[in-house]
Design a protein around this motif. Structure first.
Motif, PDB file in Angstrom:
ATOM      1  N   UNK A   1      61.573   0.661 117.837  1.00 29.82           N
ATOM      2  CA  UNK A   1      61.899  -0.461 118.720  1.00 29.82           C
ATOM      3  C   UNK A   1      60.928  -1.614 118.480  1.00 29.82           C
ATOM      4  N   UNK A   2      61.479  -2.718 117.999  1.00 31.19           N
ATOM      5  CA  UNK A   2      60.654  -3.911 117.801  1.00 31.19           C
ATOM      6  C   UNK A   2      60.354  -4.507 119.176  1.00 31.19           C
ATOM      7  N   UNK A   3      61.398  -4.593 120.009  1.00 33.09           N
ATOM      8  CA  UNK A   3      61.231  -4.996 121.406  1.00 33.09           C
ATOM      9  C   UNK A   3      61.809  -3.870 122.253  1.00 33.09           C
ATOM     10  N   UNK A   4      61.500  -3.892 123.541  1.00 35.37           N
ATOM     11  CA  UNK A   4      61.960  -2.809 124.421  1.00 35.37           C
ATOM     12  C   UNK A   4      63.487  -2.715 124.440  1.00 35.37           C
ATOM     13  N   UNK A   5      64.134  -3.844 124.211  1.00 35.30           N
ATOM     14  CA  UNK A   5      65.583  -3.864 124.343  1.00 35.30           C
ATOM     15  C   UNK A   5      66.360  -3.550 123.079  1.00 35.30           C
ATOM     16  N   UNK A   6      65.681  -3.441 121.950  1.00 32.92           N
ATOM     17  CA  UNK A   6      66.408  -3.277 120.695  1.00 32.92           C
ATOM     18  C   UNK A   6      65.889  -2.088 119.912  1.00 32.92           C
ATOM     19  N   UNK A   7      66.712  -1.062 119.803  1.00 33.08           N
ATOM     20  CA  UNK A   7      66.263   0.096 119.044  1.00 33.08           C
ATOM     21  C   UNK A   7      67.084   0.229 117.771  1.00 33.08           C
ATOM     22  N   UNK A   8      66.473   0.860 116.790  1.00 32.29           N
ATOM     23  CA  UNK A   8      67.180   1.107 115.536  1.00 32.29           C
ATOM     24  C   UNK A   8      66.899   2.535 115.102  1.00 32.29           C
ATOM     25  N   UNK A   9      67.912   3.233 114.544  1.00 34.62           N
ATOM     26  CA  UNK A   9      67.686   4.613 114.120  1.00 34.62           C
ATOM     27  C   UNK A   9      66.920   4.656 112.794  1.00 34.62           C
ATOM     28  N   UNK A  10      65.619   4.489 112.894  1.00 33.46           N
ATOM     29  CA  UNK A  10      64.789   4.394 111.685  1.00 33.46           C
ATOM     30  C   UNK A  10      63.572   5.305 111.773  1.00 33.46           C
ATOM     31  N   UNK A  11      63.174   5.794 110.617  1.00 37.80           N
ATOM     32  CA  UNK A  11      61.895   6.507 110.501  1.00 37.80           C
ATOM     33  C   UNK A  11      61.030   5.652 109.578  1.00 37.80           C
ATOM     34  N   UNK A  12      59.946   5.136 110.159  1.00 38.44           N
ATOM     35  CA  UNK A  12      59.047   4.267 109.396  1.00 38.44           C
ATOM     36  C   UNK A  12      58.065   5.146 108.626  1.00 38.44           C
ATOM     37  N   UNK A  13      57.725   4.713 107.443  1.00 43.51           N
ATOM     38  CA  UNK A  13      56.770   5.435 106.592  1.00 43.51           C
ATOM     39  C   UNK A  13      57.181   6.905 106.423  1.00 43.51           C
ATOM     40  N   UNK A  14      58.405   7.099 105.972  1.00 41.02           N
ATOM     41  CA  UNK A  14      58.968   8.451 105.914  1.00 41.02           C
ATOM     42  C   UNK A  14      58.301   9.391 104.892  1.00 41.02           C
ATOM     43  N   UNK A  15      57.684   8.866 103.780  1.00 45.47           N
ATOM     44  CA  UNK A  15      57.055   9.827 102.858  1.00 45.47           C
ATOM     45  C   UNK A  15      56.002  10.704 103.537  1.00 45.47           C
ATOM     46  N   UNK A  16      55.285  10.134 104.521  1.00 42.55           N
ATOM     47  CA  UNK A  16      54.256  10.924 105.225  1.00 42.55           C
ATOM     48  C   UNK A  16      54.923  12.018 106.055  1.00 42.55           C
ATOM     49  N   UNK A  17      56.022  11.654 106.742  1.00 40.99           N
ATOM     50  CA  UNK A  17      56.745  12.630 107.573  1.00 40.99           C
ATOM     51  C   UNK A  17      57.321  13.720 106.666  1.00 40.99           C
ATOM     52  N   UNK A  18      57.813  13.315 105.520  1.00 39.06           N
ATOM     53  CA  UNK A  18      58.392  14.275 104.572  1.00 39.06           C
ATOM     54  C   UNK A  18      57.344  15.287 104.108  1.00 39.06           C
ATOM     55  N   UNK A  19      56.145  14.781 103.828  1.00 42.27           N
ATOM     56  CA  UNK A  19      55.106  15.711 103.347  1.00 42.27           C
ATOM     57  C   UNK A  19      54.725  16.694 104.458  1.00 42.27           C
ATOM     58  N   UNK A  20      54.741  16.249 105.724  1.00 42.98           N
ATOM     59  CA  UNK A  20      54.444  17.177 106.841  1.00 42.98           C
ATOM     60  C   UNK A  20      55.526  18.258 106.891  1.00 42.98           C
ATOM     61  N   UNK A  21      56.775  17.846 106.710  1.00 43.36           N
ATOM     62  CA  UNK A  21      57.888  18.814 106.745  1.00 43.36           C
ATOM     63  C   UNK A  21      57.706  19.849 105.643  1.00 43.36           C
ATOM     64  N   UNK A  22      57.438  19.366 104.443  1.00 40.62           N
ATOM     65  CA  UNK A  22      57.337  20.277 103.296  1.00 40.62           C
ATOM     66  C   UNK A  22      56.137  21.217 103.401  1.00 40.62           C
ATOM     67  N   UNK A  23      55.075  20.708 104.060  1.00 41.15           N
ATOM     68  CA  UNK A  23      53.885  21.559 104.239  1.00 41.15           C
ATOM     69  C   UNK A  23      54.112  22.591 105.336  1.00 41.15           C
ATOM     70  N   UNK A  24      54.868  22.190 106.362  1.00 41.06           N
ATOM     71  CA  UNK A  24      54.983  23.038 107.557  1.00 41.06           C
ATOM     72  C   UNK A  24      56.039  24.131 107.421  1.00 41.06           C
ATOM     73  N   UNK A  25      57.209  23.791 106.881  1.00 45.87           N
ATOM     74  CA  UNK A  25      58.314  24.750 106.886  1.00 45.87           C
ATOM     75  C   UNK A  25      58.280  25.622 105.624  1.00 45.87           C
ATOM     76  N   UNK A  26      58.323  26.937 105.811  1.00 46.00           N
ATOM     77  CA  UNK A  26      58.171  27.817 104.651  1.00 46.00           C
ATOM     78  C   UNK A  26      59.446  27.987 103.818  1.00 46.00           C
ATOM     79  N   UNK A  27      60.595  27.640 104.379  1.00 47.02           N
ATOM     80  CA  UNK A  27      61.850  27.973 103.675  1.00 47.02           C
ATOM     81  C   UNK A  27      62.748  26.755 103.454  1.00 47.02           C
TER      82      UNK A  27
END
Lengths: 433, 262
Positions: A66-92
């Motif tokens: 959300x850039x402002x309280x009234x406007x949301x977008x279905x986005x994941x910012x800086x997704x490579x970091x989130x991806x690496x957490x997923x790959x490190x955390x989930x075994x399968x």
């Protein structure tokens, strides 16, 4: 016991007509239950197949920015970091596919429609070529910028074919109108409700349309080697993402776009992540499964009640016909409980034979219809999630249904059997009728 | 020698170009900014504003939909409310802008939804900006294109580019301003990609006297909006009456709109 079973079977054979009628009714109900169960399993399989290709992974890490309280977008910012957490955390993890999420107006020379956009990178999507059935064009061209893959019903509505040009028009998350010209690279076969409004675009083109950068994606679609681990992996992921400082939304079994009005009402800005399962993302269509299961239950219950009444009636008649026989058996020393068990076994045998025949019949009909690949009318595809009628045999479900019906029939016979067992030998022997 | 001649010719042309442009009826940057300020000023209503609006929407393969709405404005506080009154299926629905947030109310579900400030009003080609006050001079940098004829009207054709940092639905606009009255007669809105999105015409303008302003407030009686992407779609907006009397204090609240929706 062997004697009791023999008596029960001989009795069933000697009253062939009655046994056939009752057994046939039990077989019919079982066949119906099995048939509807196969349909429900088929729809579920089609739903899983189309959903996990078109709209969702087995697990998803999406979220809202959300850039402002009234406007949301279905986005994941800086997704490579989130991806690496997923790959490190989930075994399968089998693989993780970053996928853009968008919503825009798609306009051709002949028509227009609002469409969902899946921004894909083909090299991250090994499932797509396996599941999408191309009617025309080439799926691999989707890797080129400015190419769109649409589905048959959309091509019909927009009156376009492979090679035709169209325009996506969107109000970006920052509130600026933007457009991008696209060319149809192919038309794929419809896969039910979800493909009626979803289109595929390369991630790069979607980013150009939505004015987002390379480190931004719509969601990370996680495909697991074992889907049974979904609840466990969801918990692991929630803990890991929270530990890394991400704000993770409470779990809600709704598709991401159904959450947007709620998110827009909330007074926060920045990024919140949202972990969902494939079932959450298609919750708006899973009611079709519940409807089929509900219908099966209702139909089977009504028919079971009718059969129960039939079984009870025929047992009463049998007991009346065999009153003297019961008296004799009691007089030569057969105990009451054995008399009761004799009648119960008779019904159990009838039920077991009937349900076995019914289950075979139901399976045969389902397999036959499956082999015929009967096309489903466009309107009905919303419920079947497939362009042809699909049935799937689920052994556990079939066996469960047969066992339940057999046990119901057996349970119904307990009252008349109990009454028969309570007869006094003298009264029974002297019974005339 | 030839190169020398070419260079001299280019220098001469560059030196003479402002004069040539003026002779052809060009405007300087300051004049264009003043023109935009003039347009903003002419439609500005420092007091309260209420108008009855008729919106007709035409879409391909769909029946025409006509709506009637009341538009309430208090420009000093940047407040705006649009309340639909007709047809019955739309009556009671409304938009309310509070502090740069646009809210939408649907009485059938009884819920408020926050919407983007630039969304299509009731799904038509009209936007909130079409009913709101104008701030062209603050939002856009003008550039002169040509002096033209638009039908019988002599007009200035300007190109407006969004100023950096401004949140604009259309970052590029072309504008045709009537030389005689200063009213804009035609407007073309372009997407970020440069594609033409919509063309709107405002051929008829009216004015009402404002006590608060101690002057006239101008408003377009008719706006015809044509969708340039989905060519078959168009929207007609008729502003049927404007009332500049003071409005009740509590009018720009969710509670007020909800009571009107019952």
């Amino acid at each position: 016991m062997k004697q009791l079973i023999l008596i029960a079977l001989r009795n069933l054979i000697s009253h062939r007509r009655r046994s056939l009628m009752l057994g046939g009714a039990i077989a019919g109900v079982t066949a119906l239950l099995v048939f509807l169960g196969c349909l429900s399993s088929g729809v579920r399989r089609s739903m899983l197949e189309s959903a996990t290709t078109v709209a969702t992974g087995h697990l998803n890490v999406g979220g809202f920015y959300k850039v402002t309280a009234g406007q949301s977008a279905p986005l994941v910012i800086d997704y490579p970091k989130v991806r690496s957490i997923i790959e490190k955390t989930l075994p399968d993890v089998a693989f993780v596919a970053p996928r853009g999420r968008g919503w825009a107006r798609l306009v051709s020379d002949e028509g227009s429609m609002q469409t969902g956009i899946a921004g894909v990178d083909l090299k991250n999507e090994p499932m797509l070529p396996k599941v999408l059935k191309m009617l025309e064009g080439n799926l691999q061209d989707l890797a080129k910028p400015g190419h769109v893959l649409i589905f048959a019903s959309q091509a019909k509505k927009l009156k376009v074919k492979t090679g035709d040009s169209m325009v996506y028009s969107v109000l970006t998350d920052r509130g600026v109108n933007n457009t991008v010209d696209v060319r149809v690279c192919g038309v794929a076969e419809d896969m039910g409700l979800m493909t009626s409004w979803n289109t595929f675009l390369s991630r790069e083109t979607l980013a150009r349309l939505d004015q987002t950068n390379d480190s931004v994606t719509g969601a990370l679609l996680i495909y697991l080697k074992d889907m049974k681990r979904i609840p466990e992996d969801m918990d692991l992921l929630r803990k890991a993402l929270t530990a890394e400082g991400h704000i993770v939304m409470d779990h809600s079994n709704k598709a991401f776009w159904m959450k947007m009005p709620e998110v827009n009402r909330e007074e926060w800005t920045g990024q919140k992540l949202d972990i969902t399962t494939w079932e959450d993302e298609i919750s708006y269509v899973s009611w079709t499964l519940q409807a089929i299961d509900g219908l099966s239950f209702l139909l089977t219950s009504v028919l079971l009640i009718i059969i129960a009444v039939g079984i009870m009636n025929s047992l009463w008649i049998a007991i009346r016909e065999r009153t003297r026989e019961i008296g004799t058996l009691r007089a030569i020393g057969m105990r009451r409980w054995r008399v009761m068990v004799m009648f119960v076994i008779e019904t159990f045998c009838l039920g077991a034979l009937g349900t076995t025949a019914g289950a075979f019949l139901g399976c045969l009909v389902a397999l036959g219809l499956n082999a015929l690949a009967i096309p489903v009318p466009e309107g009905a595809q919303f419920f079947t999630m497939s362009s042809t009628l699909q049935f799937s045999l689920d052994p556990g479900r079939i066996l469960g249904g047969a066992v339940v019906i057999t046990l119901c029939c057996t349970a119904v016979s307990l009252i008349p059997s109990f009454k028969a067992a309570r007869m006094r030998p003298v009264t029974a022997i002297s019974h005339v009728g | 020698m030839d190169r020398m001649k070419k260079l001299l010719s280019a220098l001469l042309l560059a030196a003479l170009s402002p004069a040539l442009l003026l002779a052809a009826g060009s405007l300087t940057k300051e004049q264009m900014v003043d023109l935009l300020k003039g347009i903003d000023q002419r439609v500005k209503s420092p007091g309260d504003y209420k108008s009855l609006v008729y919106i007709e929407q035409r879409e391909k393969d769909k029946p025409d939909v006509a709506r009637e709405a009341l538009v309430y404005r208090r420009d000093l506080d940047q407040k705006l409310m649009i309340l639909f009154t007709k047809p019955k299926t739309e009556a009671g629905k409304g938009y309310l802008r509070v502090d740069r947030n646009l809210w939408y109310y649907d009485p059938t579900v009884g819920k408020w939804e926050r919407r983007t400030d630039r969304e299509r009003i009731a799904g038509t080609d009209s936007r909130r900006q079409d009913f709101d006050q104008s701030n062209l001079a603050g939002e856009y940098d003008p550039a002169f294109i040509a002096e033209e004829k638009l039908g019988n009207f002599a007009v200035w054709h300007l190109k407006l580019t969004g100023k950096p940092g401004q949140d604009l639905a259309y970052p590029l606009v072309e504008f045709w301003v009537d030389q005689a009255t200063g009213n804009h007669l035609k407007r073309q809105d372009f997407a970020l990609s440069g594609k033409l999105m919509r063309t709107s015409y405002s051929p008829k303008w009216q004015k009402v006297y404002s006590e608060t302003k101690q002057g006239e407030v101008w408003f377009p009686q008719e706006i015809r909006i044509f969708d340039e992407i989905d060519k078959a779609n168009s929207t007609l907006v008729l502003i049927q009456s404007v009332d500049l009397q003071a409005l009740p204090e509590n009018i720009f609240t969710k509670a007020w709109l909800e009571t009107k929706s019952r």
